[in-house]
Design an enzyme around this catalytic site. Sequence first.
Site, short mmCIF file in Angstrom:
data_model
loop_
_atom_site.label_atom_id
_atom_site.label_comp_id
_atom_site.label_asym_id
_atom_site.label_seq_id
_atom_site.Cartn_x
_atom_site.Cartn_y
_atom_site.Cartn_z
N GLN A 195 37.73 -0.51 6.94
CA GLN A 195 38.19 0.00 5.64
C GLN A 195 38.29 1.52 5.75
O GLN A 195 37.31 2.19 6.11
CB GLN A 195 37.22 -0.36 4.53
CG GLN A 195 37.67 0.09 3.15
CD GLN A 195 36.57 -0.03 2.12
OE1 GLN A 195 35.56 0.68 2.18
NE2 GLN A 195 36.74 -0.93 1.17
N TYR A 245 38.62 6.01 -6.01
CA TYR A 245 38.80 6.84 -4.82
C TYR A 245 40.18 7.51 -4.91
O TYR A 245 40.95 7.27 -5.82
CB TYR A 245 38.66 5.98 -3.56
CG TYR A 245 37.23 5.61 -3.22
CD1 TYR A 245 36.41 4.97 -4.15
CD2 TYR A 245 36.69 5.89 -1.97
CE1 TYR A 245 35.10 4.63 -3.84
CE2 TYR A 245 35.38 5.54 -1.65
CZ TYR A 245 34.59 4.92 -2.60
OH TYR A 245 33.30 4.60 -2.28
N ALA A 269 30.49 -10.58 -0.65
CA ALA A 269 29.67 -9.41 -0.33
C ALA A 269 28.19 -9.73 -0.54
O ALA A 269 27.46 -10.00 0.41
CB ALA A 269 30.10 -8.22 -1.17
N ARG A 270 27.75 -9.74 -1.81
CA ARG A 270 26.33 -9.95 -2.08
C ARG A 270 25.83 -11.29 -1.57
O ARG A 270 24.70 -11.40 -1.09
CB ARG A 270 26.06 -9.80 -3.58
CG ARG A 270 26.01 -8.36 -4.05
CD ARG A 270 25.84 -8.25 -5.55
NE ARG A 270 27.07 -8.58 -6.27
CZ ARG A 270 27.18 -8.57 -7.60
NH1 ARG A 270 26.13 -8.27 -8.34
NH2 ARG A 270 28.33 -8.85 -8.18
#
Length: 406
Positions: free
Chosen positions: A105, A175, A350-351
Site C-alpha cells: 500500500q 490522506y 483486518a481485525r
Amino acid sequence: MPMASKLGNSAFTPMRLGPLTLKNRFIKAATFEGRMPRGEVTNDLIDFHTEVAEGGAAMTTVAYCAISPGGRVHRDTIVLDRRRAAALRRLTDAVHARDTLVCAQIGHAGLVANTRSNRVRTLAPSTRFSAPAMGLVRGATTAQLDEVIDDFGVAARNAVEAGFDAVELHLGHGYLLSSFFSPNLNKRKDRFGGDTVRRAELARRVIERVRAETGDTVAVTAKFNMDDGVRGGFWLTDSLPTARLLESDGYLDALELTGGSSLLNPMYYFRGEVPMAEFIASQPAAVGLGLRLIGRRLFREYPFEEAFFLPLARQFREALSMPLILLGGVNTMATVSAALADGFEFVAMARALLRDPALVNEFRSGSAREGLCVHCTKCMATIFGGTRCVLRDESPSQTVGHATHV
C-alpha cells in the site's frame, strides 16, 4: 447443492485480479503494523505477514508505505525508496514461500501526517489547520503536486523491484489523494479543485503514472473512500461519479471500498467502542491529558455491525463492472458468502486476522464459521508498539505453529 454451500466453496476457488490469479477470495487488508521503528524493515514485520500467509489468505497487504519523507504518517513509517525496497525483498520472498501473494500500500499522508515526528512539512489541497500535523498545513503548489505524481511513480517502481505482486494506492481516510476528492477540504480554483471531475484530477494522474511504472505484470488497486463520514465531505453523490471516472480510465484492476477520515472521523471506519483508556495510556503525559479533555469529541462512537460498509458498497457494485473488494467488519463465513452473492470478487479482512491469522484455513476446513474477534477495538491503541489483538496476547495457545508474534 444448496446455494450457501456453493457460495462457501466459491470463496476458495481461484480468481483473477488483473494479471494475478489469487488462490481464494480472501485478502488481508492493510493494517498499520507498528513494526518498523524509524521506518526500517524488521523481522517482526516479516513475521507478521508470513503468519497471515501461513493462515491461508490469498494476499497480504503491507501498510503503510509512504512515497516520500513528507508523506509519512510519522517517523516510524516506511518510505518506499530503493534502500527499503531491497530490504522488503526479504518480506516478499518469505510470503511467496508460503504460496501467498503480497501487496504494497503506497500513499502520501497529507493532512494526516505528524509533522513534528517527521520533521518535514506536509501538503494539503488548501491551507487549513490539522490536528495530526499540530498546526497549519499550506495548500500545495502545482509544482509540488507534480513532484507528488513523480514520487508515486518512483515508489511504485520500487515496489516492483521489491518483489510485490500488487500495489494499492491509498485514496481514502483523508490522506492526500482522498483530501483532494473532498469538497470541504479542497477549496482550490485551479485544475485540481472545483467540481467532482477536477477534484479527481490528481488521483487520476497518479494512477496513470503508477500503471505506466508497474507495467502489466503487477496488479494496481486502490483503497477508495465511499463516504468521509464528515458533514460536507466526500459522499455518494461525488464518490460514485469519481469511481466511474477511475473505471473508465482503465488503469485500476480493482477498488477496495472504505470510508471515514483519519483527520476528522476515524471511528467511522473502525466501528465499535472507543478504547479511550488504552489510547491515553499509550501516549505521552501531555497528549494523554489532551485526550482526557477532548478525546470524546475527536472520536465519535459507532456501534459495530457485521459488514458495516455493505449497504454503501452495494451502490458501487450496481454502478460499476470492475472488480470490487468488500471491506469492513468481515468476520463470518456467512458474510463472505453474502458478499460473493452480491457480486463482490474479494473480501478484505483486518481485525479478524489480527485475532486469528489462521481464520481463512479454518473457514476452508469447516472448523470455524465465525472469527474470534469481539470487535472491542482495543487493537487500535497497540499500533505504537506493534499492532496486535490484546485478547490473543492472553492466549498463548493461539501462537502455536505460527511465526513469532509480538
